[in-house]
Motif scaffolding. Structure first.
Motif: not given
Length: 382
Positions: A19-34
């Protein structure tokens, strides 16, 4: 860049669907990089895509899965629901695909009460198709069990249960189950609509009048400004010919409406008129209320029809002429209204006006026998 191991990859969904937007952003960045990690966690990624297209993660998915299309995903139905698109006319192919693969996504959908609510809409679609009806009820149950503030979902589910048990003639067997569900839901949510629907269930489906009356009383006592309940309870008392109680409830409904507790004033005045007319034979009071209903809504046909009928019933021909003329203004080519007006003018010995309406009819239908006979009769009188 160091590659993620499987353990690290499997931690991404929790961040992604947080539910945390910061967590979502981190996860999206990780998937974009990996992006190579995506196939290992495709199900939660698809859930995320369905609910959060604004994050533009689709490009990363298609980088490793070029043929991936959200419209071909098993949870495309969820995507339509989550994004307020028209999901009701979904094809059988979309529904079948969802049904076959839904268990792969259930954990991720039910983990979040907001996402779990989508199951009610899924149930709504499935219940529109007779062969999928039972499956639809199951999806409703998942929504109710796993989401908060689910009054609407619960009420829709209970209505569908009533439909099911009515069709297979087992409603009487299952009525205790449905009543218990209404009451249990009300204990949790205390929503006025729940008692309203329970009262209607007793009244309309079970014909249990004592229980219906008790539930209406319970509803208006617990929710004294819920005007729709006062109006419906008054209607019920009218049907039972309990005129004194009906009048008191209708008057309270009027008072509530005038104080801001919404209900259509035209309908309330019409109800009061019917109570005075049919219950107390109080013609002046009935007429007054019907006229007020028309003042509130000049296009509301029921009070006008009542005024026409009431004036004829009391042989008040001048009033009858007035109200029939009002009706004729709404439907200016209504031959039957013109004929009635001609007959009413004959009752008050106004041959000129009677002849006028017969002539008007013949201009619309030169062979209309009652008008021809009427004119001939006038000529004989003259």
């Amino acid at each position: 860049m160091e590659k993620l191991d499987l353990e690290e990859i499997l931690k991404i969904p929790a961040l992604l669907l947080s539910a945390d937007e910061a967590n979502k952003t981190i996860a999206v960045q990780l998937l974009e990089q990996h992006s190579y990690a995506i196939p290992s966690i495709l199900a939660p990624v698809e859930v995320f895509l369905a609910f959060h297209p604004e994050y533009k993660l689709l490009a990363s998915v298609q980088q490793v899965l070029p043929d991936f299309k959200i419209a071909e995903s098993p949870i495309y139905l969820i995507y339509l629901i989550a994004n307020n698109k028209d999901y009701l006319p979904c094809s059988q192919t979309i529904l079948k695909r969802f049904s076959i693969h839904e268990l792969n996504y259930r954990t991720w959908l039910l983990d979040d009460p907001q996402k779990a609510r989508a199951y009610a809409s899924v149930g709504e679609v499935f219940c529109q198709h007779e062969p999928l009806f039972e499956k639809g009820l199951t999806y409703y149950q998942l929504a109710i069990k796993n989401s908060a503030n689910n009054t609407d979902s619960t009420l829709s589910y209970l209505e569908l249960l009533q439909k099911k048990y009515t069709l297979n003639n087992t409603l009487d067997v299952h009525k205790a189950e449905i009543i218990a569900c209404y009451n249990q839901t009300y204990e949790v949510q205390t929503a006025e609509e729940i008692l309203y629907r329970l009262a209607l269930f007793y009244q309309e489906q079970l014909n249990e009048k004592v229980a219906a009356t008790a539930t209406w009383e319970r509803c208006i006592l617990a929710h004294p400004r819920f005007n729709r309940a006062f109006f419906a309870f008054a209607q019920f008392q009218m049907a039972e010919k309990k005129w004194k109680k009906a009048k008191a409830l209708a008057q309270e409904s009027l008072n509530l409406a005038l104080s801001g507790a919404y209900y259509n004033l035209d309908e309330i005045y019409y109800m009061l008129g019917c109570i005075e007319w049919k219950g107390f034979q109080n013609t002046p009071a009935a007429e007054k209320n019907f006229e007020k209903a028309l003042e509130e809504n000049e296009f509301y046909s029921k009070p006008l029809e009542a005024l026409m009928e009431l004036s004829l019933e009391n042989e008040a021909y001048t009033k009858a002429i007035r109200w029939h003329k009002v009706a004729l203004r709404e439907t200016p080519f209504d031959i039957h209204l013109m004929l009635k007006l001609a007959e009413l003018y004959l009752e008050v010995y106004d041959l000129e006006q009677a002849a006028y309406y017969y002539t008007e009819i013949l201009q619309l239908n030169p062979a209309y026998t009652p008008a021809l006979e009427g004119l001939n009769n006038i000529k004989k009188i003259e």
